[in-house]
Design a protein around this motif. Structure first.
Motif, mmCIF file in Angstrom:
data_model
loop_
_atom_site.group_PDB
_atom_site.id
_atom_site.type_symbol
_atom_site.label_atom_id
_atom_site.label_comp_id
_atom_site.label_asym_id
_atom_site.label_seq_id
_atom_site.Cartn_x
_atom_site.Cartn_y
_atom_site.Cartn_z
ATOM 1 N N ALA A 581 17.698 13.297 88.033
ATOM 2 C CA ALA A 581 18.930 13.871 87.474
ATOM 3 C C ALA A 581 20.157 13.177 88.047
ATOM 4 O O ALA A 581 21.126 12.905 87.324
ATOM 5 C CB ALA A 581 18.986 15.372 87.751
ATOM 6 N N ARG A 582 20.130 12.865 89.331
ATOM 7 C CA ARG A 582 21.269 12.167 89.935
ATOM 8 C C ARG A 582 21.401 10.753 89.395
ATOM 9 O O ARG A 582 22.515 10.236 89.233
ATOM 10 C CB ARG A 582 21.128 12.151 91.452
ATOM 11 C CG ARG A 582 21.378 13.510 92.084
ATOM 12 C CD ARG A 582 21.418 13.446 93.596
ATOM 13 N NE ARG A 582 20.094 13.192 94.154
ATOM 14 C CZ ARG A 582 19.697 12.026 94.642
ATOM 15 N NH1 ARG A 582 20.524 10.997 94.646
ATOM 16 N NH2 ARG A 582 18.488 11.871 95.131
ATOM 17 N N VAL A 583 20.277 10.115 89.110
ATOM 18 C CA VAL A 583 20.335 8.770 88.518
ATOM 19 C C VAL A 583 20.983 8.824 87.136
ATOM 20 O O VAL A 583 21.834 7.987 86.791
ATOM 21 C CB VAL A 583 18.925 8.154 88.443
ATOM 22 C CG1 VAL A 583 18.937 6.878 87.614
ATOM 23 C CG2 VAL A 583 18.410 7.856 89.839
ATOM 24 N N VAL A 584 20.576 9.805 86.328
ATOM 25 C CA VAL A 584 21.149 9.942 84.988
ATOM 26 C C VAL A 584 22.653 10.192 85.069
ATOM 27 O O VAL A 584 23.453 9.577 84.336
ATOM 28 C CB VAL A 584 20.442 11.073 84.220
ATOM 29 C CG1 VAL A 584 21.136 11.329 82.886
ATOM 30 C CG2 VAL A 584 18.978 10.736 84.003
ATOM 31 N N ILE A 585 23.076 11.076 85.949
ATOM 32 C CA ILE A 585 24.502 11.378 86.097
ATOM 33 C C ILE A 585 25.256 10.146 86.595
ATOM 34 O O ILE A 585 26.374 9.857 86.141
ATOM 35 C CB ILE A 585 24.692 12.573 87.045
ATOM 36 C CG1 ILE A 585 24.133 13.842 86.397
ATOM 37 C CG2 ILE A 585 26.167 12.766 87.402
ATOM 38 C CD1 ILE A 585 24.158 15.055 87.298
ATOM 39 N N GLY A 586 24.663 9.408 87.517
ATOM 40 C CA GLY A 586 25.316 8.192 87.992
ATOM 41 C C GLY A 586 25.514 7.173 86.892
ATOM 42 O O GLY A 586 26.567 6.524 86.807
ATOM 43 N N ILE A 587 24.519 7.024 86.012
ATOM 44 C CA ILE A 587 24.650 6.080 84.895
ATOM 45 C C ILE A 587 25.720 6.558 83.922
ATOM 46 O O ILE A 587 26.511 5.752 83.400
ATOM 47 C CB ILE A 587 23.294 5.901 84.194
ATOM 48 C CG1 ILE A 587 22.303 5.209 85.132
ATOM 49 C CG2 ILE A 587 23.443 5.098 82.910
ATOM 50 C CD1 ILE A 587 20.908 5.046 84.558
ATOM 51 N N VAL A 588 25.776 7.863 83.670
ATOM 52 C CA VAL A 588 26.798 8.402 82.761
ATOM 53 C C VAL A 588 28.196 8.144 83.313
ATOM 54 O O VAL A 588 29.109 7.717 82.582
ATOM 55 C CB VAL A 588 26.554 9.901 82.532
ATOM 56 C CG1 VAL A 588 27.736 10.529 81.793
ATOM 57 C CG2 VAL A 588 25.272 10.116 81.753
ATOM 58 N N ILE A 589 28.393 8.383 84.602
ATOM 59 C CA ILE A 589 29.707 8.132 85.206
ATOM 60 C C ILE A 589 30.060 6.652 85.115
ATOM 61 O O ILE A 589 31.208 6.285 84.807
ATOM 62 C CB ILE A 589 29.714 8.605 86.670
ATOM 63 C CG1 ILE A 589 29.511 10.115 86.745
ATOM 64 C CG2 ILE A 589 31.028 8.238 87.349
ATOM 65 C CD1 ILE A 589 29.392 10.644 88.165
ATOM 66 N N ALA A 590 29.086 5.789 85.375
ATOM 67 C CA ALA A 590 29.346 4.353 85.303
ATOM 68 C C ALA A 590 29.732 3.926 83.892
ATOM 69 O O ALA A 590 30.616 3.076 83.703
ATOM 70 C CB ALA A 590 28.110 3.579 85.779
#
Length: 764
Positions: A581-590
């Motif tokens: 979930a943190r990886v997905v959120i990090g990609i969305v922010i990027a």
């Protein structure tokens, strides 16, 4: 077991936002190696291992030594992928090779080879294809040797795994740097015009870069992909990528150690090896509680080694030599435990070490970069002044005028540079005070902080003082003051001249939380989110810019900051959110930040005037030209609908009677009813003006009543008329009072023709 990781394949379109590395063979290899417990039995000098999916083979390069005698151990192999443990088994080494490894032989082992894996292991079915494509893979393998009789841990080695893909790319750094250079050239070209947008967009672009980098400085458990993405913008903070042998970094190390500094220098290996084991890419604490005993008797180790002796040479030829050389980069092995002094905590330590800069060297690196920028600015301004001074001596009046204004131009650029470096200087100067490492570093941080913040505050005080003593319009009425202090207010409307002050205060408050709240990530992210929401609210309420487009752009950037900061709450360590979930959120922010950078790139091109080259961009109207629109665009009036040069007024405007007067065809065509042309009750005038008294005498069969009324009305007008400008302006501004005719001008009876309506069109 990798089913949850396989869900990330749906994010593949998002990965197009990252200019990743060139295509290579699908592989997993060790990116760093560390001891997870003090070595007692096994010493490792080098440990490189890689798995190639192309032919299901393993390549290794190991240099190790056994130093204890009479040690019987079991080996536990554990694989951690995004916090999960798909592989976790224990092997009794005494059962292998007819007991040749029990006890462990005391000798040095150095070897490199490629081993094909038997199909019975089914490794290819356990590793999904997404594991070879997702950037910044969060996985590591752990090997633990435990004594059989006592259960004492004799050796523990951790190796982080990578697939070669990363969100941090040198190409991204060069691309963002080229965009900043383009914005800088545009700002220099348009900086002689105080209302031009290009100089202000330079600050907006660099502040976007700096804000992106600062979001990775909080005490949060970022996903590895977002941390790597944020390092693309480290150069905007003055943190240019360096190595442990960089001359600048070595000089800073020597300076610190000579002035009381005792913190560790930067390591020559990857900073990932020193990351706190609670954080990504480890996502777990290395302890014996994670070790589970799962005996795998049918793993076929003997057959594996036998097959390697026969066919290992054939498998090396299938893999590119460049790939093998790249994988052999694990370097020296360091001891990293939860109680180690060299462990890197979340925030500034992990971020700056990821670009090759030691934690204690972060401020000094920024300090040297600011000095270089100041030296370049001084050199360029000096050369420019000398050129203008030389040209002005040869009678060039225009160049002489520019040379007179050049000091104001220089002060404006000094103010712009202070605004640009304000974010990194405040963050790292304040953070240096918390380290207490070197007294010279602290002293220099105080000097630089006071210099930058002092000049900005001094300029703000001057602007507010002038606006308070006179009026805000006075800020634009003084050309020298506007040229030197315009970067603070020239882009805003006159009544919103103070709009830069909230932004500067917000940057300073965020720097305080980043520097002094490193031990509490939830306080940092919540406080910064509140500050960003306040900045957004001020933009929505004040709408300070001169154009609607500028307000929209500033609001969009503020919404981007609020949205990304809000999403970062998921990185709070105490929430224990899953790694995927943190990886997905990090990609969305990027991706959100990448879109904002693209928007700023388009805006930079527009401010440079490149849109003028696009055909058909002008909307034709009667009496208007593209030049009119360009002038309004250059003056930042693009929110107004451009009109012809002589617009029809929206209301009746009193006219000067000396300018527009009718010429009667004959003396008999005179005014018989003065109320039809001039009436104090109506408060308006019609075409023409009152005629002198001698015209009324020549009327055919005049009545005494009308003549007396005309004379009294005309005499009253003469008595009330004042030729001064103040009376005329007061009469023109009053809707209830008409402007009397001038008694000094009379009509000549020689004119025999009444003008037609086409020759004298009436004004409404």
């Amino acid at each position: 077991m990798f089913a949850r990781i396989a869900r990330l394949r749906f994010l593949a379109p998002l990965l197009l936002a990252f200019p990743l590395a060139a295509a290579r063979d699908d592989s997993l290899f060790t990116s760093s190696v560390t001891y997870c417990s003090p070595p007692e039995t096994l010493l490792i000098q080098q440990f490189d291992i890689a798995y190639f999916a192309k032919n299901q083979s393993i390549w290794f390069n190991i240099s190790a030594a056994s130093v204890d005698s009479n040690v019987n151990v079991t080996a536990n192999v554990m694989l951690n992928v995004y916090g999960m443990h798909p592989v976790n088994f224990t092997i009794d080494l005494c059962s292998l090779f007819s007991g040749a490894l029990c006890p462990l032989p005391m000798y040095n082992f150095t070897g490199s080879d490629s081993i094909p894996l038997p199909s019975s292991l089914g490794v290819s079915g356990k590793i999904p294809s997404i594991a070879f494509q997702i950037p910044d893979l969060e996985a590591y393998a752990q090997l633990s040797l435990t004594e059989v009789n006592t259960g004492v841990l004799k050796a523990c080695v951790q190796a982080t795994l990578s697939n070669g893909w990363s969100a941090h790319q040198v190409a991204v750094e060069w691309a963002t740097g080229a965009l900043a250079l383009l914005a800088l050239l545009s700002a220099v070209c348009y900086s002689f015009m105080p209302d031009a947008l290009a100089p202000f967009r330079l600050f907006d672009l660099l502040y976007l870069y700096q804000w992106t980098a600062s979001t990775a400085l909080l005490d949060l458990n970022y996903s590895s992909v977002y941390r790597a993405f944020a390092t693309n913008f480290a150069w905007a903070m003055g943190l240019f990528s360096a190595s442990a042998t960089s001359p600048i970094q070595l000089s800073i190390n020597d300076m610190r150690h000579l002035t009381g500094g005792n913190m560790a220098d930067a390591t020559g290996d990857s900073a990932v090896a020193l990351v706190n084991r609670k954080l990504s890419p480890y996502n777990a604490i290395a302890s014996s509680t994670l070790l589970q005993t799962n005996q795998l008797a049918s793993i076929g180790i003997e057959n594996l080694w036998a097959s390697s002796n026969m066919t290992s040479g054939n498998y090396v030829s299938d893999i590119s030599i460049a790939s093998v050389q790249e994988l052999s980069a694990a370097g020296d092995v360091q001891l990293v435990t939860p109680s180690s002094a060299n462990i890197l905590q979340a925030g500034v330590p992990i971020y700056v070490n990821s670009v090759g800069i030691a934690t204690a060297n972060s401020f000094m690196t920024v300090f040297l970069v600011v000095l270089m920028i100041a030296a370049v600015l001084l050199a360029v301004l000096s050369v420019g002044y000398c050129v203008l001074a030389a040209i002005s001596r040869y009678g060039q009046r225009k160049q002489g005028y520019i040379a007179d204004r050049y000091p104001s131009f220089a002060r404006a650029w000094l103010l712009r540079i202070c605004l640009i470096v304000f974010t990194p200087v405040t963050i790292f100067a304040l953070y240096q005070w918390t380290l207490k490492d070197s007294w010279l570093s602290i002293f220099l941080s105080v000097i630089l902080f006071l210099a930058v913040v002092g000049y900005i505050l001094y300029s703000i005080v001057l602007v507010h003082r002038l606006a308070r003593r006179s009026t805000p319009f006075e800020l634009w009425a003084r050309p020298d003051f506007l040229a030197s202090h315009g970067p603070l207010y020239a882009i805003y409307r006159s009544e919103r001249f103070y709009s830069t002050t909230p932004l500067i205060m917000a940057i300073f408050v965020k720097a305080l939380f980043i520097a002094f709240s490193q031990a509490n990530g939830i306080v940092q992210v919540v406080a910064i989110l509140v500050v960003e929401c306040m900045v957004l609210a001020s933009l929505l309420v004040l709408r300070p810019h001169k154009s609607r487009g500028a307000d929209v752009l500033a609001t969009y950037l503020a919404i981007t900051r609020v949205l990304c900061t809000g999403l970062m709450i998921a990185f709070v360590e105490s929430l224990n959110l899953g790694a995927i979930a943190r990886v997905v959120i990090g990609i969305v922010i990027a991706v959100i930040i990448s879109v904002a950078v693209i928007v700023m790139f388009i805006n930079t091109l527009v401010n440079m005037g490149i849109m003028k080259l696009v055909p058909g961009r002008y909307r034709r109207r009667p009496g208007a030209t593209p030049g009119n629109l360009d002038a309004e665009k250059g003056a930042d009036l693009n929110e107004k609908d451009w009109r012809p040069r002589n617009p029809t007024p929206e209301r009746n405007i009193p006219l000067d009677p000396d300018v527009n007067q009718p010429y009667p065809d004959s003396p008999s065509q005179t005014l018989t009813d003065h109320h039809s042309l001039y009436s104090e009750e109506s408060g308006s005038t019609t075409l023409g003006s009152l005629l002198p008294q001698r015209w009324s005498i020549q009327q055919s069969q005049p009545s005494s009543h009308s003549r007396s009324n005309s004379q009294s009305q005309y005499s009253s007008s003469q008595s009330n008329y004042s030729p001064s400008r103040s009376n005329y302006m007061s009469n023109a501004s009053s809707p209830r009072q008409s402007v009397p005719p001038s008694p000094l001008r009379t009509q000549s009876p020689s004119h025999s023709r009444q003008p037609t309506i086409d020759e004298h069109p009436p004004f409404p």
